[in-house]
Design an enzyme around this catalytic site. Structure first.
Site, PDB file in Angstrom:
ATOM      1  N   ASN A 102       0.875  -1.176   0.000  1.00 38.57           N
ATOM      2  CA  ASN A 102       0.000   0.000   0.000  1.00 38.57           C
ATOM      3  C   ASN A 102       0.908   1.221   0.000  1.00 38.57           C
ATOM      4  OD1 ASN A 102      -1.895   1.971   0.469  1.00 38.57           O
ATOM      5  ND2 ASN A 102      -2.395   1.313   2.563  1.00 38.57           N
ATOM      6  N   LYS A 142       0.145   4.280  -0.298  1.00 38.85           N
ATOM      7  CA  LYS A 142      -0.455   5.485   0.302  1.00 38.85           C
ATOM      8  C   LYS A 142      -0.116   6.703  -0.575  1.00 38.85           C
ATOM      9  CE  LYS A 142      -0.148   3.117   4.672  1.00 38.85           C
ATOM     10  NZ  LYS A 142       0.055   3.143   6.123  1.00 38.85           N
ATOM     11  N   GLY A 149       2.730   1.953  10.668  1.00 35.39           N
ATOM     12  CA  GLY A 149       3.708   3.028  10.513  1.00 35.39           C
ATOM     13  C   GLY A 149       4.447   3.379  11.795  1.00 35.39           C
ATOM     14  N   GLU A 164      -6.511   4.772   8.111  1.00 35.21           N
ATOM     15  CA  GLU A 164      -6.179   6.179   7.850  1.00 35.21           C
ATOM     16  C   GLU A 164      -7.371   6.907   7.244  1.00 35.21           C
ATOM     17  OE1 GLU A 164      -2.567   5.450   5.671  1.00 35.21           O
ATOM     18  OE2 GLU A 164      -1.607   4.812   7.536  1.00 35.21           O
ATOM     19  N   SER A 182       3.490  -2.499  10.153  1.00 38.09           N
ATOM     20  CA  SER A 182       4.950  -2.610  10.265  1.00 38.09           C
ATOM     21  C   SER A 182       5.483  -3.991   9.889  1.00 38.09           C
ATOM     22  CB  SER A 182       5.404  -2.197  11.665  1.00 38.09           C
ATOM     23  OG  SER A 182       5.043  -0.850  11.916  1.00 38.09           O
ATOM     24  N   GLU A 188      -5.378  -4.908  10.524  1.00 32.29           N
ATOM     25  CA  GLU A 188      -4.301  -3.933  10.699  1.00 32.29           C
ATOM     26  C   GLU A 188      -4.503  -3.185  12.017  1.00 32.29           C
ATOM     27  OE1 GLU A 188      -2.433  -2.815   6.735  1.00 32.29           O
ATOM     28  OE2 GLU A 188      -4.163  -1.525   6.967  1.00 32.29           O
ATOM     29  N   HIS A 215      -9.522   1.371   5.160  1.00 36.14           N
ATOM     30  CA  HIS A 215      -8.215   1.548   5.797  1.00 36.14           C
ATOM     31  C   HIS A 215      -8.358   2.505   6.990  1.00 36.14           C
ATOM     32  CE1 HIS A 215      -4.053   2.561   6.535  1.00 36.14           C
ATOM     33  NE2 HIS A 215      -3.741   1.459   5.870  1.00 36.14           N
TER      34      HIS A 215
HETATM   35  P1  PGA Z   1       2.880   0.024   7.560  1.00 33.64           P
HETATM   36  O1  PGA Z   1       1.411   0.280   6.966  1.00 33.64           O
HETATM   37  O2  PGA Z   1       3.373  -1.266   6.949  1.00 33.64           O
HETATM   38  O3  PGA Z   1       3.685   1.206   7.146  1.00 33.64           O
HETATM   39  O4  PGA Z   1       2.732  -0.104   9.043  1.00 33.64           O
HETATM   40  C1  PGA Z   1       0.498  -0.755   6.783  1.00 33.64           C
HETATM   41  C2  PGA Z   1      -0.782  -0.227   6.209  1.00 33.64           C
HETATM   42  O5  PGA Z   1      -1.244   0.837   6.637  1.00 33.64           O
HETATM   43  O6  PGA Z   1      -1.385  -0.840   5.304  1.00 33.64           O
END
Ligand code: PGA
Length: 251
Positions: A10, A12, A174, A98, A213, A168, A96
């Site tokens: 992803n 983003k 992140g 976010e 992560s 997630e 997601h």
């Molecule tokens: P990350 O993000 O691997 O940077 O933790 C995962 C995601 O939000 O899909």
């Protein structure tokens, strides 16, 4: 869709098209295990380009990172599920964390998105996951089940053929902090058992990805858990050096 090994990246809101192009070329060249399905969550402006680039590749495909919950209309800056379908996109990430946080996307809004995605023949990568506060209060399993129930349990059994789930935990996205393989496996098993109450033994065939992560150093152990079918990877999907070893981490 039957259960598969899936490495989903992803991106983003990252990468120029030139950087992205180099990355995709390297990924395609370096994927060792041809049984892994690699998905790349591409920003909207690049979707057509990368859809064309991956057109003849069996094991690599692109996903949109979102679609709107209304079919069309006066929603400046938004992209509809039918637009995605019209350019040949097959997969869309919905729910997601976010987007839930930045755009106040509720379970009901996400449900509307899922319906529109299916109405347009798309496959859905459905994200769920709890905050640290919810986990600390030991309400994480109930929270995730509620997300699944309120956005997916109205669907027909057959629709689940076109869903990939991604667990997630927000506290691991992140942050560099990863759910332990045991924590992730526990939730994945809970999700699969919960799906069983809705779709019966078909729940065995649903791919459930872990996200938060994922790195080359932890991917192998996470992906070897019984109910973890792969990863949804943010930061580490932006560089071939980290994403390729993740794709090649399935045993
Ligand atoms: P990350 O993000 O691997 O940077 O933790 C995962 C995601 O939000 O899909």
């Amino acid at each position: 869709m039957s259960k598969r090994k899936i490495a989903a990246g992803n991106w983003k809101m990252n990468l120029s098209i030139q950087e992205a192009d180099k990355l995709v070329t390297t990924i395609v060249k370096s994927q060792r295990d041809k049984s892994v399905h690699t998905l790349i969550g591409v920003p909207f402006p690049y979707l057509m380009e990368f859809k064309a680039k991956t057109r003849y590749m069996d094991k690599v495909d692109v996903m949109a990172q979102n679609c709107h919950h209304k079919a069309s209309g006066a929603h400046t800056g938004e992209v509809s599920a039918s637009m995605l379908a019209s350019i040949g996109i097959e997969y869309v990430i919905i729910g997601h964390s976010e987007r839930r946080a930045d755009n106040n996307e509720t379970n009901d809004i996400i449900k509307e998105k899922v319906d529109l995605a299916f109405a347009n023949g798309l496959k859905v990568v459905f994200c769920c996951g709890e905050s640290l506060k919810t986990r600390k209060a030991k309400k994480h399993i109930a929270h995730v089940k509620k997300q699944v129930k309120e956005s997916l349990f109205h669907l027909k059994k057959a629709d689940f053929d076109n869903i990939i789930l991604a667990y997630e935990p927000i506290w691991a996205i992140g942050t560099g902090e990863t759910a332990s393989p045991e924590q992730a496996q526990e939730m994945h098993r809970e999700i699969r058992d919960y799906l069983k109450t809705k779709i019966g033994t078909k729940s065995k065939n649903i791919s459930i990805l872990y996200g938060g992560s994922v790195k080359p150093a932890n991917a192998k152990e996470l992906f070897s858990q019984a109910d973890i079918d792969g990863g949804l990877v943010g930061g580490a999907s932006l560089k071939a050096d980290s994403f390729v070893p993740i794709i090649n981490s399935f045993s």
